[in-house]
Design a protein around this motif. Sequence first.
Motif, mmCIF file in Angstrom:
data_model
loop_
_atom_site.group_PDB
_atom_site.id
_atom_site.type_symbol
_atom_site.label_atom_id
_atom_site.label_comp_id
_atom_site.label_asym_id
_atom_site.label_seq_id
_atom_site.Cartn_x
_atom_site.Cartn_y
_atom_site.Cartn_z
ATOM 1 N N ALA A 160 54.096 -8.879 -64.580
ATOM 2 C CA ALA A 160 54.841 -8.362 -63.428
ATOM 3 C C ALA A 160 54.293 -6.997 -63.032
ATOM 4 C CB ALA A 160 56.314 -8.253 -63.771
ATOM 5 N N LEU A 161 54.196 -6.737 -61.721
ATOM 6 C CA LEU A 161 53.854 -5.400 -61.244
ATOM 7 C C LEU A 161 55.016 -4.473 -61.568
ATOM 8 C CD1 LEU A 161 52.418 -5.820 -57.631
ATOM 9 C CD2 LEU A 161 51.179 -5.325 -59.725
ATOM 10 N N ILE A 162 56.211 -4.982 -61.276
ATOM 11 C CA ILE A 162 57.407 -4.175 -61.497
ATOM 12 C C ILE A 162 58.572 -5.125 -61.775
ATOM 13 C CG2 ILE A 162 58.004 -4.075 -59.028
ATOM 14 C CD1 ILE A 162 58.821 -1.093 -59.589
ATOM 15 N N ALA A 163 59.456 -4.719 -62.664
ATOM 16 C CA ALA A 163 60.598 -5.563 -62.997
ATOM 17 C C ALA A 163 61.813 -4.707 -63.301
ATOM 18 C CB ALA A 163 60.273 -6.437 -64.211
ATOM 19 N N ALA A 164 62.963 -5.215 -62.888
ATOM 20 C CA ALA A 164 64.235 -4.616 -63.287
ATOM 21 C C ALA A 164 64.821 -5.546 -64.334
ATOM 22 C CB ALA A 164 65.166 -4.528 -62.084
ATOM 23 N N GLU A 165 65.295 -4.970 -65.429
ATOM 24 C CA GLU A 165 65.894 -5.789 -66.486
ATOM 25 C C GLU A 165 67.337 -5.378 -66.739
ATOM 26 O OE1 GLU A 165 63.511 -5.646 -70.019
ATOM 27 O OE2 GLU A 165 62.179 -7.221 -69.281
ATOM 28 N N HIS A 166 68.240 -6.295 -66.462
ATOM 29 C CA HIS A 166 69.677 -6.127 -66.765
ATOM 30 C C HIS A 166 70.232 -4.800 -66.248
ATOM 31 C CE1 HIS A 166 69.195 -9.731 -69.075
ATOM 32 N NE2 HIS A 166 68.253 -9.166 -69.804
ATOM 33 N N LEU A 167 70.000 -4.542 -64.960
ATOM 34 C CA LEU A 167 70.426 -3.293 -64.343
ATOM 35 C C LEU A 167 71.916 -3.286 -64.022
ATOM 36 C CD1 LEU A 167 67.780 -1.921 -64.049
ATOM 37 C CD2 LEU A 167 67.991 -2.032 -61.579
ATOM 38 N N THR A 169 70.362 0.076 -53.123
ATOM 39 C CA THR A 169 70.486 0.677 -54.458
ATOM 40 C C THR A 169 69.423 0.114 -55.398
ATOM 41 O OG1 THR A 169 72.861 0.960 -54.153
ATOM 42 C CG2 THR A 169 72.052 1.044 -56.416
ATOM 43 N N LEU A 170 69.229 -1.194 -55.355
ATOM 44 C CA LEU A 170 68.217 -1.827 -56.202
ATOM 45 C C LEU A 170 66.823 -1.288 -55.872
ATOM 46 C CD1 LEU A 170 67.181 -3.833 -58.286
ATOM 47 C CD2 LEU A 170 67.383 -5.654 -56.583
ATOM 48 N N LEU A 171 66.536 -1.149 -54.578
ATOM 49 C CA LEU A 171 65.247 -0.620 -54.147
ATOM 50 C C LEU A 171 65.069 0.814 -54.642
ATOM 51 C CD1 LEU A 171 63.375 -2.403 -52.589
ATOM 52 C CD2 LEU A 171 63.907 -1.165 -50.505
ATOM 53 N N ARG A 172 66.131 1.608 -54.519
ATOM 54 C CA ARG A 172 66.056 3.009 -54.974
ATOM 55 C C ARG A 172 65.813 3.094 -56.485
ATOM 56 N NH1 ARG A 172 67.673 7.198 -52.231
ATOM 57 N NH2 ARG A 172 68.884 8.079 -53.953
ATOM 58 N N CYS A 173 66.398 2.164 -57.239
ATOM 59 C CA CYS A 173 66.130 2.124 -58.685
ATOM 60 C C CYS A 173 64.668 1.770 -58.955
ATOM 61 C CB CYS A 173 67.029 1.101 -59.376
ATOM 62 S SG CYS A 173 68.762 1.583 -59.486
ATOM 63 N N LEU A 174 64.152 0.809 -58.194
ATOM 64 C CA LEU A 174 62.771 0.363 -58.409
ATOM 65 C C LEU A 174 61.759 1.462 -58.086
ATOM 66 C CD1 LEU A 174 62.983 -3.279 -57.010
ATOM 67 C CD2 LEU A 174 62.546 -2.649 -59.391
ATOM 68 N N ILE A 175 62.032 2.261 -57.039
ATOM 69 C CA ILE A 175 61.058 3.311 -56.711
ATOM 70 C C ILE A 175 61.289 4.573 -57.540
ATOM 71 C CG2 ILE A 175 60.621 2.523 -54.348
ATOM 72 C CD1 ILE A 175 62.364 4.841 -53.370
ATOM 73 N N GLY A 176 62.367 4.563 -58.354
ATOM 74 C CA GLY A 176 62.608 5.705 -59.240
ATOM 75 C C GLY A 176 63.450 6.789 -58.608
ATOM 76 N N ALA A 177 64.072 6.523 -57.458
ATOM 77 C CA ALA A 177 64.892 7.538 -56.787
ATOM 78 C C ALA A 177 66.316 7.549 -57.355
ATOM 79 C CB ALA A 177 64.935 7.274 -55.284
ATOM 80 N N GLN A 178 66.659 6.515 -58.101
ATOM 81 C CA GLN A 178 67.997 6.443 -58.673
ATOM 82 C C GLN A 178 67.919 5.882 -60.082
ATOM 83 O OE1 GLN A 178 70.823 4.727 -56.071
ATOM 84 N NE2 GLN A 178 72.442 4.672 -57.575
ATOM 85 N N PRO A 197 69.491 3.818 -63.111
ATOM 86 C CA PRO A 197 70.550 2.842 -63.390
ATOM 87 C C PRO A 197 71.471 3.351 -64.500
ATOM 88 C CG PRO A 197 68.443 2.097 -64.285
ATOM 89 C CD PRO A 197 68.161 3.353 -63.537
ATOM 90 N N THR A 198 72.717 2.886 -64.485
ATOM 91 C CA THR A 198 73.667 3.234 -65.537
ATOM 92 C C THR A 198 73.278 2.517 -66.832
ATOM 93 O OG1 THR A 198 75.261 3.050 -63.730
ATOM 94 C CG2 THR A 198 76.161 3.516 -65.888
ATOM 95 N N LYS A 199 72.732 1.327 -66.674
ATOM 96 C CA LYS A 199 72.312 0.522 -67.817
ATOM 97 C C LYS A 199 71.088 -0.281 -67.417
ATOM 98 C CE LYS A 199 74.810 -2.631 -70.222
ATOM 99 N NZ LYS A 199 76.067 -3.401 -70.439
ATOM 100 N N GLY A 200 70.324 -0.760 -68.403
ATOM 101 C CA GLY A 200 69.148 -1.562 -68.095
ATOM 102 C C GLY A 200 67.922 -0.685 -67.908
ATOM 103 N N ARG A 201 66.789 -1.310 -67.554
ATOM 104 C CA ARG A 201 65.556 -0.517 -67.421
ATOM 105 C C ARG A 201 64.632 -1.099 -66.364
ATOM 106 N NH1 ARG A 201 61.812 -2.077 -72.583
ATOM 107 N NH2 ARG A 201 61.985 -4.319 -72.361
ATOM 108 N N ILE A 202 63.737 -0.239 -65.903
ATOM 109 C CA ILE A 202 62.715 -0.621 -64.927
ATOM 110 C C ILE A 202 61.372 -0.598 -65.638
ATOM 111 C CG2 ILE A 202 61.587 -0.027 -62.737
ATOM 112 C CD1 ILE A 202 64.500 -0.623 -62.288
#
Length: 248
Positions: A2-9, A44-53, A55-60
């Motif tokens: 994966a180029l980028i992945a969100a896991e259990h955000l 919100t999901l996009l902001r987490c992926l670009i690192g602007a936000q 997540p309370t839980k999970g990881r990018i």
Amino acid sequence: MALIAAEHLDVRHGRTQVLHDVSVRIDGGEIVTLVGPNGSGKSTLLRCLIGAQRPTKGRILKAAGLRIGYVPQKLHIDPTLPLTVRRFLDLPTRVGTAEAEAALDEAGAGHVMGRQMADLSGGQFQRVLLARAILSRPDILMLDEPTQGLDQPGSAAFYQSLEEIRARLGCAILMVSHDLHVVMSASDRVVCLNGHVCCEGHPAMVSAAPAYRELFGTGTRGALALYRHDHDHADHAAHHHHHHGEEA
């Protein structure tokens, strides 16, 4: 890989749970469209992926050295502020004029270099944002509702530019779309979000999924109308041939 992945955000704002257990991955070169009702957590999901936000839980997870080009949803530029397109493309990093011109051409806004940002039409403005995003030669382009406020032909033309950019740069594209009627025919996957991932898959598959119908209804209003280009093929081939000729 994966180029980028969100896991259990999970993302909470105070007591409000915006995202719950969201996992999404984008592989090299694929076009993924993120759809969902207002307030479903798409931005919100996009902001987490670009690192602007955070997540309370999970990881990018990101591939090493991943370059992200980001096209924000709305950018308000003070109309009294003199800012030409040329100067805007120098933010945050200065670029050469030839490079700036090439990016504008690629984004389909080749003739606006000397214009004031405040004087551009909605479509031109979006294309300048796109040009700025591709200046970094991104591995993935992320766009937050890029065609909001554009009419149907304007949206269709913008989507076509994106497909051409993907073909040329080989970058992946993650697009948040508010417009269920025009999910790109080139989408490899549609991810339907409503605080959590309701369903995902090929556009035709998602539009038939019960979770999707529950959110968006059935009938034409809920149909995931797949936009097709209606130019005739001989024309298209000639156009491509011409391009190859220029490169040679």
